[in-house]
Motif scaffolding. Sequence first.
Motif, short mmCIF file in Angstrom:
data_model
loop_
_atom_site.label_atom_id
_atom_site.label_comp_id
_atom_site.label_asym_id
_atom_site.label_seq_id
_atom_site.Cartn_x
_atom_site.Cartn_y
_atom_site.Cartn_z
N LEU A 122 0.67 -8.97 -2.20
CA LEU A 122 1.93 -8.38 -1.74
C LEU A 122 2.86 -9.45 -1.17
CD1 LEU A 122 0.56 -5.16 0.00
CD2 LEU A 122 1.64 -5.33 -2.26
N GLN A 123 2.28 -10.38 -0.43
CA GLN A 123 3.06 -11.43 0.22
C GLN A 123 3.75 -12.32 -0.80
OE1 GLN A 123 0.65 -13.87 2.74
NE2 GLN A 123 2.33 -15.16 3.44
N SER A 124 3.09 -12.52 -1.94
CA SER A 124 3.63 -13.45 -2.94
C SER A 124 4.01 -12.72 -4.23
CB SER A 124 2.57 -14.52 -3.26
OG SER A 124 1.35 -13.92 -3.70
N PHE A 125 4.35 -11.44 -4.11
CA PHE A 125 4.64 -10.63 -5.29
C PHE A 125 5.76 -11.22 -6.14
CE2 PHE A 125 7.26 -7.41 -7.37
CZ PHE A 125 6.32 -6.84 -8.22
N GLU A 126 5.50 -11.23 -7.44
CA GLU A 126 6.52 -11.58 -8.44
C GLU A 126 6.45 -10.55 -9.56
OE1 GLU A 126 7.07 -16.16 -9.09
OE2 GLU A 126 4.92 -15.74 -9.01
N TRP A 127 7.60 -10.13 -10.02
CA TRP A 127 7.64 -9.17 -11.13
C TRP A 127 7.00 -9.81 -12.36
CZ3 TRP A 127 9.18 -4.11 -11.42
CH2 TRP A 127 9.28 -3.57 -12.71
N ASP A 128 6.10 -9.05 -13.02
CA ASP A 128 5.41 -9.54 -14.21
C ASP A 128 6.17 -9.08 -15.45
OD1 ASP A 128 3.73 -10.31 -16.22
OD2 ASP A 128 1.92 -9.41 -15.36
N ASP A 129 7.08 -9.93 -15.92
CA ASP A 129 7.90 -9.55 -17.06
C ASP A 129 7.10 -9.58 -18.37
OD1 ASP A 129 10.49 -8.76 -18.03
OD2 ASP A 129 10.61 -10.72 -19.02
N HIS A 130 5.93 -10.23 -18.33
CA HIS A 130 5.08 -10.23 -19.53
C HIS A 130 4.55 -8.83 -19.81
CE1 HIS A 130 2.30 -11.70 -22.53
NE2 HIS A 130 1.30 -11.07 -21.91
N GLN A 131 4.15 -8.11 -18.75
CA GLN A 131 3.64 -6.75 -18.92
C GLN A 131 4.75 -5.71 -18.84
OE1 GLN A 131 -0.19 -5.33 -17.47
NE2 GLN A 131 -0.33 -7.17 -16.20
N TYR A 132 5.75 -5.97 -18.01
CA TYR A 132 6.79 -4.97 -17.76
C TYR A 132 8.15 -5.59 -18.10
CZ TYR A 132 2.76 -3.43 -15.09
OH TYR A 132 1.48 -3.08 -14.72
N HIS A 133 8.48 -5.53 -19.39
CA HIS A 133 9.68 -6.20 -19.89
C HIS A 133 10.94 -5.53 -19.35
CE1 HIS A 133 7.08 -8.40 -22.58
NE2 HIS A 133 6.60 -7.28 -23.08
N LEU A 134 11.79 -6.30 -18.75
CA LEU A 134 13.02 -5.76 -18.18
C LEU A 134 14.03 -5.37 -19.25
CD1 LEU A 134 13.41 -8.11 -15.09
CD2 LEU A 134 12.70 -5.72 -15.12
N ALA A 135 13.74 -5.72 -20.49
CA ALA A 135 14.60 -5.26 -21.58
C ALA A 135 14.47 -3.75 -21.76
CB ALA A 135 14.24 -5.97 -22.88
N LYS A 136 13.38 -3.18 -21.26
CA LYS A 136 13.17 -1.74 -21.34
C LYS A 136 13.93 -1.05 -20.21
CE LYS A 136 8.53 -2.03 -23.34
NZ LYS A 136 7.10 -1.65 -23.16
N SER A 137 14.22 0.20 -20.41
CA SER A 137 14.87 0.98 -19.36
C SER A 137 13.84 1.30 -18.26
CB SER A 137 15.42 2.29 -19.92
OG SER A 137 14.35 3.15 -20.32
#
Length: 396
Positions: A122-137
Motif C-alpha cells: 500500500l505504501q508503495s502502490f503503483e497502478w499496474d497498467d500491464h494488467q489494468y490497461h488505462l485504454a479501457k473505460s
Amino acid sequence: SSRVLWTLAVTQLREGGPKMSSAAYWIVSAPKQVSEKRKVYEKLSDDSLGKVYRLPIPSGIRVGTLNSLMELSDDLIKYDQGVEVITGKILRQLEELNKSSSDSRPDITKRGGDRVPVEVYLQSFEWDDHQYHLAKSMRELSDGIHEKVVAIDEELKVKISEYNSVKGSLATMARKESGTLSVRALDEFVTAENFVDTEHLTTLLIVVPKHSYKDWYANYETLGGIEFIVPGSSKLLTEDNDTGLMTVVLFKNFAEEYKNKCREKRFTVRDFQFSSESSKLGKEEKNRLVSLEEQKKRELVRLCQQDYSEAVTSWVHLKVIRMFVESVLRYGLPASFDSFIIRPNKRNERKLRDVLGSLLNDLSLGAAFTTTAEDVATTMAGGMEFFPYVYLPLNL
C-alpha cells in the motif's frame, strides 16, 4: 447537483455509517488545491494518529459522462463488497490451514514480481497498467476486476472441495479405526496366524467384557452345550478400556448356533471375513490418503497465498477506481485531488477523524452540500456520519 449529492450520501450510508472508523485502513481524498494549501499530508503525518501514505491516482483514467459515473458508482459498491468478502474468505481458509502459524497473512506480489507485506504494498502502490490497461473505460476495468476475483473464488471452491473430500475419507477411516472393539474395524488385529478358515472350520471374533474373562475361558468350549469347539482355540487378540477381542475356532455347521449362545451371554459377535489382501489394501489406502491429504493441503496453501495476493492487488485497484469516481462526483471536473491511505492508530481514531474534520470540514459544493446532503444522511440514518471529504474503508 442534488442528484449527485443524494448518491454520495446513500453511498456512504451503505458503507455502514459510524462503523467506518473501525476499518484497518482509511482511503481519503481532498481537492488538490485545498490539500496543498492546508498541508493535509504533512498534518496527517503524525505518528500518534497513525501512518499516512500518498495514493497515486493514474492520470490516464477515462472519465466518461456524469450518468456513467453515477451508474458505475452504484456497481462499484457491490463489487467492492463482493471482493472484500472473497478476500476475507481466502485469508480465513489460509488461517485454517496454517493453524500452527502465528501469522498466516501472505505477502503481496508487486508489479515486477517482488513480494512485500500488505502495508509495504500500500505504501508503495503503483497502478499496474500491464494488467489494468488505462485504454479501457472504468466500466471495463471494474467489470474485469470483479470477474477476475469471482473466477478466483470459483477455482478455490473446487480445490477446497477436493481437499475436504480427501479429509473426509481419512476421517471416515479414522472413525472405523477408533471407538470400542464392538464397533471399530478389526483388520489391524487379525492375521493369518490367528484366523483359521478351512473347508470345515472357521474362526469367530467375540468381544468379551473384562469382568467376564473368567466366565469366558471356563465355558467357551461348551457354551450352550455345543461341543464342536476346538479345545484351547480362544486367544485374546487385543483390548480396549472395558473389553477384549477373543477368537474361537469351531466347525462351520455350528457357527450360527454358537453366535446365538454368545449373544444370550451378552458377548458381542463381530461379523468379520478375513482377507490378507484386503488388510494389505486397507493399509495401503490409508497411506495413500494420508499422502494425498498432505499434497492437497500444500497445493491449497500455495493457491490461497497466490489468490490472496491477486485478490488484494485487484481490490486496491478497484478502490483506486472508486476513489476516482467518488472524488469526481464530489469535487467535479477537471479531476484534481490528492488521495491518501491512512492506517489509523486504533487508540486515536477519533482524534484522527477530528483532525481530518478540522482540515476538510468546510469543503463545499455550494448550498446543496451544506444542507441537502446532511439532511439526507440524518433523515436516512438517524444521524449516521457523513463526511465532507471522500472516504473509503479498506479492511485488510
